[in-house]
Write a protein that holds these residues in place. Structure first.
Motif, PDB file in Angstrom:
ATOM      1  N   ARG A   1       0.838  -1.215   0.000  1.00 50.37           N
ATOM      2  CA  ARG A   1       0.000   0.000   0.000  1.00 50.37           C
ATOM      3  C   ARG A   1       0.863   1.251   0.000  1.00 50.37           C
ATOM      4  NH1 ARG A   1      -2.282  -4.692  -0.718  1.00 50.37           N
ATOM      5  NH2 ARG A   1      -4.547  -4.597  -0.633  1.00 50.37           N
ATOM      6  N   ALA A   2       2.026   1.191   0.626  1.00 52.52           N
ATOM      7  CA  ALA A   2       2.952   2.328   0.557  1.00 52.52           C
ATOM      8  C   ALA A   2       3.409   2.553  -0.877  1.00 52.52           C
ATOM      9  CB  ALA A   2       4.142   2.087   1.478  1.00 52.52           C
ATOM     10  N   VAL A   3       3.685   1.468  -1.596  1.00 52.90           N
ATOM     11  CA  VAL A   3       4.086   1.587  -2.999  1.00 52.90           C
ATOM     12  C   VAL A   3       2.938   2.145  -3.846  1.00 52.90           C
ATOM     13  CG1 VAL A   3       4.793   0.294  -5.056  1.00 52.90           C
ATOM     14  CG2 VAL A   3       5.791  -0.251  -2.819  1.00 52.90           C
ATOM     15  N   MET A   4       1.720   1.667  -3.604  1.00 55.76           N
ATOM     16  CA  MET A   4       0.560   2.155  -4.350  1.00 55.76           C
ATOM     17  C   MET A   4       0.343   3.648  -4.111  1.00 55.76           C
ATOM     18  SD  MET A   4      -2.001  -1.078  -3.674  1.00 55.76           S
ATOM     19  CE  MET A   4      -3.417  -0.422  -4.554  1.00 55.76           C
ATOM     20  N   LEU A   5       0.517   4.083  -2.869  1.00 53.62           N
ATOM     21  CA  LEU A   5       0.358   5.502  -2.555  1.00 53.62           C
ATOM     22  C   LEU A   5       1.465   6.326  -3.203  1.00 53.62           C
ATOM     23  CD1 LEU A   5      -0.686   5.272   1.205  1.00 53.62           C
ATOM     24  CD2 LEU A   5      -2.121   6.011  -0.713  1.00 53.62           C
ATOM     25  N   TRP A   6       2.675   5.800  -3.240  1.00 50.55           N
ATOM     26  CA  TRP A   6       3.776   6.511  -3.900  1.00 50.55           C
ATOM     27  C   TRP A   6       3.478   6.672  -5.388  1.00 50.55           C
ATOM     28  CZ3 TRP A   6       7.140   5.865  -7.903  1.00 50.55           C
ATOM     29  CH2 TRP A   6       8.238   6.730  -7.939  1.00 50.55           C
TER      30      TRP A   6
ATOM     31  N   LEU B   1       0.555   6.781  -6.762  1.00 50.57           N
ATOM     32  CA  LEU B   1      -0.521   7.758  -6.925  1.00 50.57           C
ATOM     33  C   LEU B   1       0.003   9.179  -6.731  1.00 50.57           C
ATOM     34  CD1 LEU B   1      -3.537   8.059  -7.464  1.00 50.57           C
ATOM     35  CD2 LEU B   1      -3.924   7.939  -4.989  1.00 50.57           C
ATOM     36  N   ALA B   2       0.932   9.347  -5.806  1.00 53.27           N
ATOM     37  CA  ALA B   2       1.517  10.672  -5.583  1.00 53.27           C
ATOM     38  C   ALA B   2       2.338  11.124  -6.780  1.00 53.27           C
ATOM     39  CB  ALA B   2       2.378  10.660  -4.320  1.00 53.27           C
ATOM     40  N   HIS B   3       2.854  10.177  -7.579  1.00 52.91           N
ATOM     41  CA  HIS B   3       3.641  10.500  -8.771  1.00 52.91           C
ATOM     42  C   HIS B   3       2.858  10.118 -10.022  1.00 52.91           C
ATOM     43  CE1 HIS B   3       6.575  10.271  -5.487  1.00 52.91           C
ATOM     44  NE2 HIS B   3       7.322  11.097  -6.203  1.00 52.91           N
ATOM     45  N   ASP B   4       1.570  10.374  -9.968  1.00 49.58           N
ATOM     46  CA  ASP B   4       0.642   9.951 -11.015  1.00 49.58           C
ATOM     47  C   ASP B   4       0.980  10.524 -12.387  1.00 49.58           C
ATOM     48  OD1 ASP B   4      -1.673   8.536 -11.787  1.00 49.58           O
ATOM     49  OD2 ASP B   4      -2.853  10.374 -11.736  1.00 49.58           O
ATOM     50  N   SER B   5       1.659  11.668 -12.404  1.00 50.16           N
ATOM     51  CA  SER B   5       1.914  12.344 -13.674  1.00 50.16           C
ATOM     52  C   SER B   5       3.176  11.859 -14.386  1.00 50.16           C
ATOM     53  CB  SER B   5       2.027  13.855 -13.443  1.00 50.16           C
ATOM     54  OG  SER B   5       3.090  14.141 -12.535  1.00 50.16           O
ATOM     55  N   LEU B   6       3.901  10.923 -13.809  1.00 51.05           N
ATOM     56  CA  LEU B   6       5.110  10.415 -14.467  1.00 51.05           C
ATOM     57  C   LEU B   6       4.745   9.748 -15.790  1.00 51.05           C
ATOM     58  CD1 LEU B   6       7.088   8.832 -11.472  1.00 51.05           C
ATOM     59  CD2 LEU B   6       7.593  10.975 -12.672  1.00 51.05           C
TER      60      LEU B   6
ATOM     61  N   GLN C   1      -6.806  13.883  -1.125  1.00 47.80           N
ATOM     62  CA  GLN C   1      -6.138  13.247   0.015  1.00 47.80           C
ATOM     63  C   GLN C   1      -7.153  12.558   0.930  1.00 47.80           C
ATOM     64  OE1 GLN C   1      -4.174  16.760   1.494  1.00 47.80           O
ATOM     65  NE2 GLN C   1      -2.195  16.200   0.591  1.00 47.80           N
ATOM     66  N   ALA C   2      -8.256  13.235   1.196  1.00 50.03           N
ATOM     67  CA  ALA C   2      -9.279  12.657   2.075  1.00 50.03           C
ATOM     68  C   ALA C   2      -9.923  11.437   1.421  1.00 50.03           C
ATOM     69  CB  ALA C   2     -10.336  13.708   2.411  1.00 50.03           C
ATOM     70  N   PHE C   3     -10.187  11.529   0.119  1.00 50.84           N
ATOM     71  CA  PHE C   3     -10.787  10.395  -0.587  1.00 50.84           C
ATOM     72  C   PHE C   3      -9.861   9.189  -0.542  1.00 50.84           C
ATOM     73  CE2 PHE C   3     -11.349   7.782  -4.349  1.00 50.84           C
ATOM     74  CZ  PHE C   3     -12.714   7.529  -4.318  1.00 50.84           C
ATOM     75  N   VAL C   4      -8.587   9.399  -0.803  1.00 55.76           N
ATOM     76  CA  VAL C   4      -7.623   8.299  -0.793  1.00 55.76           C
ATOM     77  C   VAL C   4      -7.515   7.697   0.611  1.00 55.76           C
ATOM     78  CG1 VAL C   4      -5.190   7.694  -1.089  1.00 55.76           C
ATOM     79  CG2 VAL C   4      -6.324   9.159  -2.764  1.00 55.76           C
TER      80      VAL C   4
ATOM     81  N   LEU D   1      -1.843  -1.463  -9.662  1.00 52.01           N
ATOM     82  CA  LEU D   1      -1.015  -0.278  -9.413  1.00 52.01           C
ATOM     83  C   LEU D   1      -1.758   0.700  -8.505  1.00 52.01           C
ATOM     84  CD1 LEU D   1       0.458   0.079 -13.021  1.00 52.01           C
ATOM     85  CD2 LEU D   1       1.360  -1.220 -11.081  1.00 52.01           C
ATOM     86  N   ARG D   2      -1.847   1.985  -8.874  1.00 56.05           N
ATOM     87  CA  ARG D   2      -2.486   2.936  -7.961  1.00 56.05           C
ATOM     88  C   ARG D   2      -3.954   3.169  -8.274  1.00 56.05           C
ATOM     89  NH1 ARG D   2      -0.330   4.240 -12.978  1.00 56.05           N
ATOM     90  NH2 ARG D   2      -0.661   6.440 -13.579  1.00 56.05           N
ATOM     91  N   LEU D   3      -4.495   2.497  -9.302  1.00 50.00           N
ATOM     92  CA  LEU D   3      -5.871   2.733  -9.723  1.00 50.00           C
ATOM     93  C   LEU D   3      -6.914   2.530  -8.620  1.00 50.00           C
ATOM     94  CD1 LEU D   3      -7.869   3.332 -12.089  1.00 50.00           C
ATOM     95  CD2 LEU D   3      -7.950   0.845 -12.434  1.00 50.00           C
ATOM     96  N   PRO D   4      -6.829   1.448  -7.808  1.00 50.67           N
ATOM     97  CA  PRO D   4      -7.879   1.240  -6.803  1.00 50.67           C
ATOM     98  C   PRO D   4      -8.061   2.399  -5.838  1.00 50.67           C
ATOM     99  CG  PRO D   4      -6.557  -0.736  -7.060  1.00 50.67           C
ATOM    100  CD  PRO D   4      -5.857   0.347  -7.833  1.00 50.67           C
ATOM    101  N   PHE D   5      -7.007   3.162  -5.557  1.00 55.26           N
ATOM    102  CA  PHE D   5      -7.120   4.266  -4.615  1.00 55.26           C
ATOM    103  C   PHE D   5      -7.668   5.530  -5.259  1.00 55.26           C
ATOM    104  CE2 PHE D   5      -3.485   2.431  -1.813  1.00 55.26           C
ATOM    105  CZ  PHE D   5      -4.361   1.472  -1.337  1.00 55.26           C
TER     106      PHE D   5
END
Length: 439
Positions: free
Chosen positions: A28-33, A35-40, A97-100, A139-143
């Motif tokens: 989950r830490a990787v998934m959040l990372w 999502l935080a770098h979603d624009s790469l 942030q709140a939604f995630v 990947l980060r899609l579920p969040f």
């Protein structure tokens, strides 16, 4: 020697749970990372755009006391309103942030529920392992979607069935009000008293919640107007057929409609109507199974729910990558029981989930352009899902309608001695009818 034995006792039970907890935290830490770098650019595109341009936009309308009735992208039942308003309860964070944060919490609820269910005697932790290890494949899609919250309601409803049919029915109703498909859980409940109790609880809870939503918001049923206009989305099974046809000269195109990329051109309406007919046929098959079923185990409601959602998914005009979240949750529930018939189906779902993340967002432009790479990926993913749906229903049908082999152990014989009735009278209800022993 005695001290060493005492120290070793907790290890078989606690070690797998500890591994699952550490795996959940790491993945989950990787998934959040991610999502935080979603624009790469290497990640293939922004998936959080749905939250900002969709959910957050609707949040303003919902906060004013109305559903976005005139927005063609609003295609969700009224129960989705409170879910999309919930991030407002965390004002110290941005909406995203709140939604995630709430989505991660729902993910944790599913993991803990599966661990608790799998840790009971005669159960298995494979279900929790599938969820914990399978969700990161997307990947980060579920969040960045609210499908995890809906899946949590469905998972809790199924695992509550053996303890409280009323609680099961209440969670089914809430899930159906948020995204309809959790209502399919009702198909696998054993006929008789359990069905009456669950369905009554579902009806009462659903009617009460819908009445409250109708009082709190205007136009609660507006989503029905938008659903009727949906076409054939490029990731659906029908869309895959059209994608292959385009390599044989079919002249159709693709355009953005109703929040998805859909096919346009000749034969598209026919494919859409065929998809609806196949969905109706799938529902008929499930009803026929329910009518013919004579054997129920602890896992039958779980297996039936997974089979039903698979059938409705592959026959739908729309298959979005977040649908895999539903299937992972239901497959996880199945694997908590050693009576399940869906183990190979769960493996196919896991494989389809991995391919889905390659499709979206990594190679989605190629799917839109219908290149051979995009078309091949869709053939593989939808082929896996179609195989899983056919295998799931076949195994469900055989487990419920085929008579047990003479001499095979009856389920009651496999129960712990302390849970086996002391006399035939203990296993009978009013009128002398046999009733299912608690699982």
């Amino acid at each position: 020697m005695k001290r060493r034995r005492l120290l070793a006792l907790p290890l078989p039970a606690s070690a797998p749970v500890l591994v699952l907890a550490l795996t959940w935290l790491t993945t989950r830490a990787v998934m959040l990372w991610l999502l935080a770098h979603d624009s790469l650019p290497v990640l293939g595109g922004r998936v959080a755009r749905e939250v900002w341009h969709g959910y957050h936009h609707w949040y303003g309308t919902l906060a004013s006391g109305a559903f976005p009735a005139h927005d063609p992208l609003w295609q969700y039942p009224p129960g989705a309103g409170p879910v999309l308003l919930a991030p407002g309860a965390l004002p110290w964070w941005s909406y995203l942030q709140a939604f995630v944060a709430l989505t991660v919490a729902a993910d944790a609820v599913i993991a803990v529920t599966l661990v608790r269910a799998g840790g009971r005697p005669g159960r298995s932790l494979y279900g929790a392992a599938l969820w914990v290890g399978g969700l990161p494949l997307l990947l980060r899609l579920p969040f960045a979607r609210y499908d995890v919250q809906v899946t949590a309601l469905a998972v809790v409803s199924l695992l509550a069935l053996s303890r409280s049919t009323r609680v099961c029915g209440a969670f089914v109703a809430l899930g159906a009000l948020v995204k309809v498909w959790p209502a399919l859980v009702l198909l696998g409940v054993e006929r008789g008293r359990d069905t009456r109790s669950v369905w009554t609880s579902t009806a009462v809870t659903g009617a009460s919640a819908l009445a409250l939503l109708a009082l709190a918001f205007r136009d609660p049923l507006a989503f029905l107007l938008q659903q009727g206009g949906r076409g054939v989305q490029i990731e659906s099974l029908g869309g895959t057929v059209l994608s292959v046809a385009s390599h044989a000269g079919w002249p159709g195109g693709v355009r953005y409609r109703y929040g998805a990329m859909e096919f346009t051109g000749p034969y598209v309406p026919a494919v859409a109507h065929l998809s609806l007919a196949l969905t109706a046929a799938a529902f008929g098959l499930l009803l026929l199974w329910r009518f013919r079923a004579r054997r129920w185990t602890e896992a039958t409601p779980y297996d039936a729910a997974l089979s039903a959602v698979l059938l409705f998914t592959v026959t739908s005009r729309v298959i979005s990558p977040q649908y895999m979240v539903w299937l992972l949750g239901l497959a996880g529930v199945c694997l908590t029981s050693r009576d399940t018939t869906q183990r190979p189906v769960a493996a196919l779902v896991l494989a389809a989930t991995a391919v889905s993340s390659v499709i979206f967002p990594l190679h989605y432009p190629e799917v839109i352009d219908r290149t051979w790479t995009g078309t091949t990926l869709m053939l593989v993913r939808n082929g896996l899902l179609t195989t899983a749906a056919a295998l799931s229903f076949t195994r469900l049908w055989r487990s419920g309608t085929v008579r047990a082999v003479p001499g095979a152990k009856d389920r009651a014989q496999t129960l712990p001695r302390s849970r086996t009735p002391a006399s035939p009278v203990d296993a009978r209800g009013a009128g002398g009818r046999s009733r299912r022993l608690p699982g």
